[in-house]
Design a protein around this motif. Structure first.
Motif, mmCIF file in Angstrom:
data_model
loop_
_atom_site.group_PDB
_atom_site.id
_atom_site.type_symbol
_atom_site.label_atom_id
_atom_site.label_comp_id
_atom_site.label_asym_id
_atom_site.label_seq_id
_atom_site.Cartn_x
_atom_site.Cartn_y
_atom_site.Cartn_z
ATOM 1 N N ASP A 1 85.115 58.759 50.234
ATOM 2 C CA ASP A 1 85.824 59.719 49.623
ATOM 3 C C ASP A 1 86.248 59.622 48.264
ATOM 4 O OD1 ASP A 1 85.595 60.946 52.184
ATOM 5 O OD2 ASP A 1 87.685 60.506 52.879
ATOM 6 N N ASN A 2 86.769 58.688 47.816
ATOM 7 C CA ASN A 2 87.096 58.241 46.554
ATOM 8 C C ASN A 2 85.946 58.535 45.695
ATOM 9 O OD1 ASN A 2 89.913 58.000 47.132
ATOM 10 N ND2 ASN A 2 89.599 55.812 47.443
ATOM 11 N N ARG B 1 83.326 59.984 46.257
ATOM 12 C CA ARG B 1 82.958 61.413 46.091
ATOM 13 C C ARG B 1 83.738 62.316 45.112
ATOM 14 N NH1 ARG B 1 83.532 62.234 51.106
ATOM 15 N NH2 ARG B 1 81.311 61.646 51.885
ATOM 16 N N ARG B 2 84.952 62.086 45.278
ATOM 17 C CA ARG B 2 85.833 62.801 44.284
ATOM 18 C C ARG B 2 85.655 62.364 42.786
ATOM 19 N NH1 ARG B 2 89.843 62.000 48.624
ATOM 20 N NH2 ARG B 2 90.504 60.154 47.536
ATOM 21 N N THR C 1 82.703 64.315 41.588
ATOM 22 C CA THR C 1 83.060 65.516 41.337
ATOM 23 C C THR C 1 83.660 65.758 40.091
ATOM 24 O OG1 THR C 1 82.988 66.288 43.659
ATOM 25 C CG2 THR C 1 84.169 67.401 42.125
ATOM 26 N N CYS C 2 84.573 64.757 39.839
ATOM 27 C CA CYS C 2 85.298 64.673 38.352
ATOM 28 C C CYS C 2 84.357 64.408 37.126
ATOM 29 C CB CYS C 2 86.480 63.663 38.471
ATOM 30 S SG CYS C 2 87.984 64.093 39.492
#
Length: 201
Positions: free
Chosen positions: A122-123, A125-126, A129-130
């Motif tokens: 999840d980290n 993936r975030r 995205t950033c």
């Protein structure tokens, strides 16, 4: 007396079957592979371990039945505590508890690793995205090019940054290649354009 012997023989056969079942479960547990570090495999290992624990728990009914039958034979004086059958029952219980403890420990470890891996995924993936957003914003920025007004605007922006002296020194680098009063003209000397481009990049 013959009936009692038959009952004891049947009980001993049941003990042997229980031993075989426990032995098979012990072999299955030993054949479990090392805990993976990939989500799909971890999910499969979690299901396998849960099924295994269910099989271990199913031994409860069988062992309870054997203990009940043993108590009946003991009450009828078909067996004695020194006959060894009670010791075999106790050993089966101990083996079952060891299998239960090991399998539950494995399940806990699988769940912990899966949760950790899920958090890392999840980290990432975030973070991706950033990075994509930052890349999109960077592409939207207008190039300075050879427009002296754009360079002057950048000078003003640099002066607004913390550390006025450093910002002022850096901003003057943009125009230090402009000969004479060319900085006030609409066209910048090629050397100034190259210098400004290198500084920005």
């Amino acid at each position: 007396m013959e009936a009692g012997t038959q009952i004891v023989d049947q009980f001993q056969n049941a003990i042997q079957r229980a031993n075989s079942d426990v032995s098979d479960l012990d072999t299955s547990l030993k054949n479990f592979g090392p805990i993976a570090r990939e989500e799909t495999i971890l999910q499969r290992q979690k299901r396998e371990t849960e099924v295994f624990i269910s099989k271990v728990n199913d031994l409860d009914n069988m062992l309870d039945d054997l203990e009940s039958r043993y108590d009946s034979m003991k009450a009828d004086s078909y067996v004695t505590p020194s006959g060894g059958l009670k010791a075999q029952l106790d050993q089966l219980r101990n083996q079952q508890e060891k299998l239960r403890d090991k399998s539950e420990e494995r399940l806990q470890e699988v769940q912990t690793i899966y949760g950790t891996l899920e958090g890392v995924t999840d980290n990432l993936r975030r973070m991706r995205t950033c990075i994509n957003r930052a890349s999109d914003e960077l592409e939207m920025q207008e190039p300075i090019g050879t427009d002296v007004n754009a360079i002057k605007r950048l000078q003003d922006e640099l002066k607004m940054l913390p550390g006025d002296a450093a910002a002022d020194d850096n901003s003057h680098m943009l125009l230090q290649f402009v000969p004479g009063d060319a900085a006030d003209d609409d066209d910048i000397h090629p050397a100034a354009a190259v210098g400004a481009w290198r500084w920005c990049c």
